[in-house]
Scaffold this active site. Sequence first.
Site, mmCIF file in Angstrom:
data_model
loop_
_atom_site.group_PDB
_atom_site.id
_atom_site.type_symbol
_atom_site.label_atom_id
_atom_site.label_comp_id
_atom_site.label_asym_id
_atom_site.label_seq_id
_atom_site.Cartn_x
_atom_site.Cartn_y
_atom_site.Cartn_z
ATOM 1 N N HIS A 378 -5.229 6.672 15.833
ATOM 2 C CA HIS A 378 -5.556 6.606 14.407
ATOM 3 C C HIS A 378 -6.814 5.832 14.077
ATOM 4 O O HIS A 378 -7.195 5.761 12.914
ATOM 5 C CB HIS A 378 -4.396 5.977 13.626
ATOM 6 C CG HIS A 378 -3.267 6.922 13.391
ATOM 7 N ND1 HIS A 378 -3.212 7.751 12.294
ATOM 8 C CD2 HIS A 378 -2.167 7.185 14.121
ATOM 9 C CE1 HIS A 378 -2.100 8.480 12.352
ATOM 10 N NE2 HIS A 378 -1.456 8.159 13.454
ATOM 11 N N LYS A 569 -7.541 2.622 -2.106
ATOM 12 C CA LYS A 569 -7.240 2.606 -0.676
ATOM 13 C C LYS A 569 -7.169 1.142 -0.269
ATOM 14 O O LYS A 569 -7.534 0.262 -1.047
ATOM 15 C CB LYS A 569 -8.320 3.336 0.128
ATOM 16 C CG LYS A 569 -9.753 2.887 -0.260
ATOM 17 C CD LYS A 569 -10.842 3.616 0.511
ATOM 18 C CE LYS A 569 -11.083 5.029 0.048
ATOM 19 N NZ LYS A 569 -10.702 6.042 1.032
ATOM 20 N N ARG A 570 -6.680 0.872 0.944
ATOM 21 C CA ARG A 570 -6.659 -0.518 1.384
ATOM 22 C C ARG A 570 -8.074 -1.113 1.325
ATOM 23 O O ARG A 570 -9.068 -0.412 1.531
ATOM 24 C CB ARG A 570 -6.092 -0.613 2.814
ATOM 25 C CG ARG A 570 -4.597 -0.367 2.880
ATOM 26 C CD ARG A 570 -3.805 -1.385 2.075
ATOM 27 N NE ARG A 570 -3.899 -2.687 2.673
ATOM 28 C CZ ARG A 570 -2.945 -3.253 3.410
ATOM 29 N NH1 ARG A 570 -1.785 -2.637 3.614
ATOM 30 N NH2 ARG A 570 -3.115 -4.445 3.922
ATOM 31 N N LYS A 575 -14.348 0.435 4.747
ATOM 32 C CA LYS A 575 -14.223 1.409 3.653
ATOM 33 C C LYS A 575 -15.287 1.178 2.566
ATOM 34 O O LYS A 575 -15.463 1.983 1.677
ATOM 35 C CB LYS A 575 -12.811 1.346 3.067
ATOM 36 C CG LYS A 575 -11.727 1.882 4.019
ATOM 37 C CD LYS A 575 -10.338 1.670 3.447
ATOM 38 C CE LYS A 575 -9.226 2.076 4.391
ATOM 39 N NZ LYS A 575 -8.951 3.530 4.370
ATOM 40 N N THR A 677 -6.749 10.353 4.104
ATOM 41 C CA THR A 677 -5.892 11.370 3.489
ATOM 42 C C THR A 677 -5.987 11.271 1.968
ATOM 43 O O THR A 677 -5.716 12.245 1.274
ATOM 44 C CB THR A 677 -4.414 11.203 3.919
ATOM 45 O OG1 THR A 677 -4.036 9.840 3.724
ATOM 46 C CG2 THR A 677 -4.217 11.618 5.353
ATOM 47 N N LYS A 681 -5.982 14.230 -1.161
ATOM 48 C CA LYS A 681 -5.162 14.219 -2.384
ATOM 49 C C LYS A 681 -6.045 14.442 -3.611
ATOM 50 O O LYS A 681 -5.699 15.204 -4.508
ATOM 51 C CB LYS A 681 -4.431 12.876 -2.522
ATOM 52 C CG LYS A 681 -3.444 12.565 -1.394
ATOM 53 C CD LYS A 681 -2.997 11.093 -1.451
ATOM 54 C CE LYS A 681 -2.354 10.665 -0.150
ATOM 55 N NZ LYS A 681 -2.185 9.190 -0.072
HETATM 56 C C1 LIG Z 1 -2.851 8.312 0.678
HETATM 57 C C2 LIG Z 1 -2.656 6.865 0.537
HETATM 58 C C3 LIG Z 1 -3.416 5.968 1.279
HETATM 59 C C4 LIG Z 1 -4.506 6.416 2.227
HETATM 60 O O1 LIG Z 1 -5.724 6.454 1.517
HETATM 61 P P1 LIG Z 1 -7.128 6.506 2.295
HETATM 62 O O2 LIG Z 1 -8.115 6.679 1.198
HETATM 63 O O3 LIG Z 1 -7.060 7.706 3.181
HETATM 64 O O4 LIG Z 1 -7.277 5.236 3.023
HETATM 65 C C5 LIG Z 1 -3.210 4.628 1.105
HETATM 66 N N1 LIG Z 1 -2.284 4.169 0.242
HETATM 67 C C6 LIG Z 1 -1.543 4.999 -0.500
HETATM 68 C C7 LIG Z 1 -0.544 4.436 -1.451
HETATM 69 C C8 LIG Z 1 -1.687 6.374 -0.381
HETATM 70 O O5 LIG Z 1 -0.923 7.196 -1.108
#
Ligand SMILES: *Cc1c(COP(=O)(O)O)cnc(C)c1O
Length: 885
Positions: A378, A569-570, A575, A677, A681
């Site tokens: 990952h 995101k985190r 990032k 991911t 979305k």
């Molecule tokens: C999808 C999702 C992530 C992943 O987001 P990235 O932008 O791919 O890091 C992190 N936290 C939550 C709550 C999510 O639904």
Amino acid sequence: MARPLTDQEKRKQISIRGIVGVENVSELKKGFNRHLHFTLVKDRNVATTRDYYFALAHTVRDHLVGRWIRTQQYYYEKDPKRTYYLSLEFYMGRTLQNTMINLGLQNACDEAIYQLGLDIEELEEMEEDAGLGNGGLGRLAACFLDSMATLGLAAYGYGIRYEYGIFNQKIKGGWQVEEADDWLRHGNPWEKARPEYMLPVHFYGRVENTKTGVRWVDTQVVLAMPYDTPVPGYMNNTVNTMRLWSARAPNDFNLRDFNVGDYIQAVLDRNLAENISRVLYPNDNFFEGKELRLKQEYFVVAASLQDIIRRFKASRFGCRDTIRTGFDAFPDKVAIQLNDTHPALGIPELMRIFLDIEKLPWEKAWEITKKTFAYTNHTVLPEALERWPVDLVEKLLPRHLQIIYEINQRHLDRISALYPGDVDRLRRMSLIEEDGVKRINMAHLCIVGSHAVNGVAKIHSDIVKSQVFKDFSELEPDKFQNKTNGITPRRWLLLCNPGLAELIAEKIGEDYVKDLSQLTKLNKFVDDNAFIRDVSKVKEENKLKFIQYLENEYKMKLNPASMFDVQVKRIHEYKRQLLNCLHIITMYNRIKENPHKDFVPRTVIIGGKAAPGYHMAKTIIKLITSVGEIVNNDPVVGNKLKVIYLENYRVSLAEKVIPATDLSEQISTAGTEASGTGNMKFMLNGALTIGTMDGANVEMAEEAGEENLFIFGMRVEDVAELDKKGYHAREYYEKLPELKKVMDQIQGGFFSPTNPDLFKDLVNMLFNHDRFKVFADFEAYVKCQERVSALYKNPKEWTKVVIKNIAASGKFSSDRTIKEYARDIWGVEPSDLKIPPPNEPRDTAEDNKAAAPAEDNKAAAPAEDRKAAAKDNLALAGKMSTKHL
Ligand SMILES: *Cc1c(COP(=O)(O)O)cnc(C)c1O
């Protein structure tokens, strides 16, 4: 103009959320009232909103039970190959609405709850998120479970039932403050404890060599109590199981041997054992070598493997032959996927069971183990790769260390034979790192012990092959694969964006929900004015709804006419939330310098949790909130620019913000985000992407056409070149006046007037040791953002691009991802099994042995069928005992 429909009315109209039958609705109301009375022990005078949520949850859960039991009976009868997804994280979020959607009950429930005079959304809001994950990796596991059930795979998720999930984030004085996530406080209606399947897990002790073989003795035992959660497929009567283990102290814990005298202390010390499943480690993409974490990793693996082997032996296949020849069939009946290296100890644990308990010879045990396991990588960030100190593993799992050494010996012997004299290669490929404290490289263990290794997006898999694990892919090139991540369209479209889901269904029918590639049919409507209008209207409604939410929760007021520019995101340096922040300040400075110039208004929304021990990430949050404080209160700026820090970003909040987003920020340094991911979305929900050529962004651009994304900045090759020549942040600072001004402001305390030095570590990092080269992409990013604003000024052209993106997002369904895993790695067929609906009594042929429970037959089945079904059920139950679970 007609009054706009209420959410209630809108949801009633949506056909893909199930048919509203009168009987259906009255049954649901009966069930609800029955549960309120008998389960919650309340009447409507004293019931709270939470009671109503629980009454509805139990009512919906009742509809799962028959299908769940029947699915598991079916698996026992037909004995298909089982797929096991081992993961330290399952970031499930809420379950109620997902269950209603997948069972086709949403509309009937909406109507029933409406008729009862209640607001279903208010009830849904009472559910705690199951926050048993940090971010993308944990959410991927949850999306995979949904897709595996929807594709009819005989699949199981195995993990830990953390008593405390990911912490709740509060923002106080602009800083992140953590609060414990006591998600089980009010009880969890979706889980079923299975104490009868409790299993022992051993720790510590020593290894003894006896005439009959190796024995691991004098261990401490902790019990693993399984809790099962149903995982319904979408409209296919399949209900799979996620089994999470909870640590229990044995009743004689600390009461043997030396502690006999101190009974009270011994009972108090039960906590020590039970701490194993207490709390999720809150690190995303970071390895912290804590003993308790290693215990968690072994705990889930040891309990799950015992369970898997028990189920294998209980199957007719396993029983048909003797045990010894029976294990040859193990890889034909069992596939185990390792979600990152976190469950890597599964490999030496299965070897230990085969060698020490089942007495298989090494070669045989190793062959079966390799055929069984597959490993998903990952991340390529070095700080995230697990490297456990040998000393710690030796203390906690002495037998496993021996086995790992033996695996390594044989592995290195093979390398030596292939590359005589290449000692540096041996050092690089060893499972044991010898420089400094001796450590086990868990990724190397996974690669050697698996038959398949995959990355999670094309570009990431290429980097895995050509850089991070180059030596290994040279040795076994066919082992390495790509499986581009995906997301489940049920939660990430039907559930979170009913308006868009229904609009799409009107245009192309409903089948796209199970076959997202059909979204390409939307390309026909790119120039359809009515459709363009409807798509932008759905977005507008989603924005208004999100604005309402923020106003209710935080008394914030957002401008719906502004572009919602979102990065959630985190929080991580790689990032590059900092790049986003520098852009915000740049926009602010431009407005201040030219207050009357036309400016496309923006609401910049940033959200995400920082690991509690990650100082720089927490400082980044403080910088963003500090910038917001200045920008949001500057009268010259007014409605043109707002900066919102979205507190406590989690799955249920993602479901609210993503459908309301215009612009999705995916701006990691090229080569650092394995897939992402969140990007998918947003694309599915009608946001445009500003992003680097990183992770799955590359494939999104490939699918939609690069001209339909806002791609900017360095490619992987450019980053490598810059590394070679040397990255000097100060050169960009000197060269770019806007960057210089922004940095001078941060450094000079413009955003922290009471503490001008507040951001000096951060500034120092950006200038002197920025691994992620923020300044190098600043100019390209700001220019690209100007193109974004220009397009946003033309709503119709913007929406056309949105439609093209939605139409191109079909590849990113996790159904597609899972089909690829099933075909290329697990050797299982989707839709092998057709589980009949619970209210259709089956005929007397072979199938009727697993007839549905009488309860589910009541509505439709004639009395005679019901009797027959009940009889068959009893007969089958007697024969099977409880093995089929
Ligand atoms: C999808 C999702 C992530 C992943 O987001 P990235 O932008 O791919 O890091 C992190 N936290 C939550 C709550 C999510 O639904």
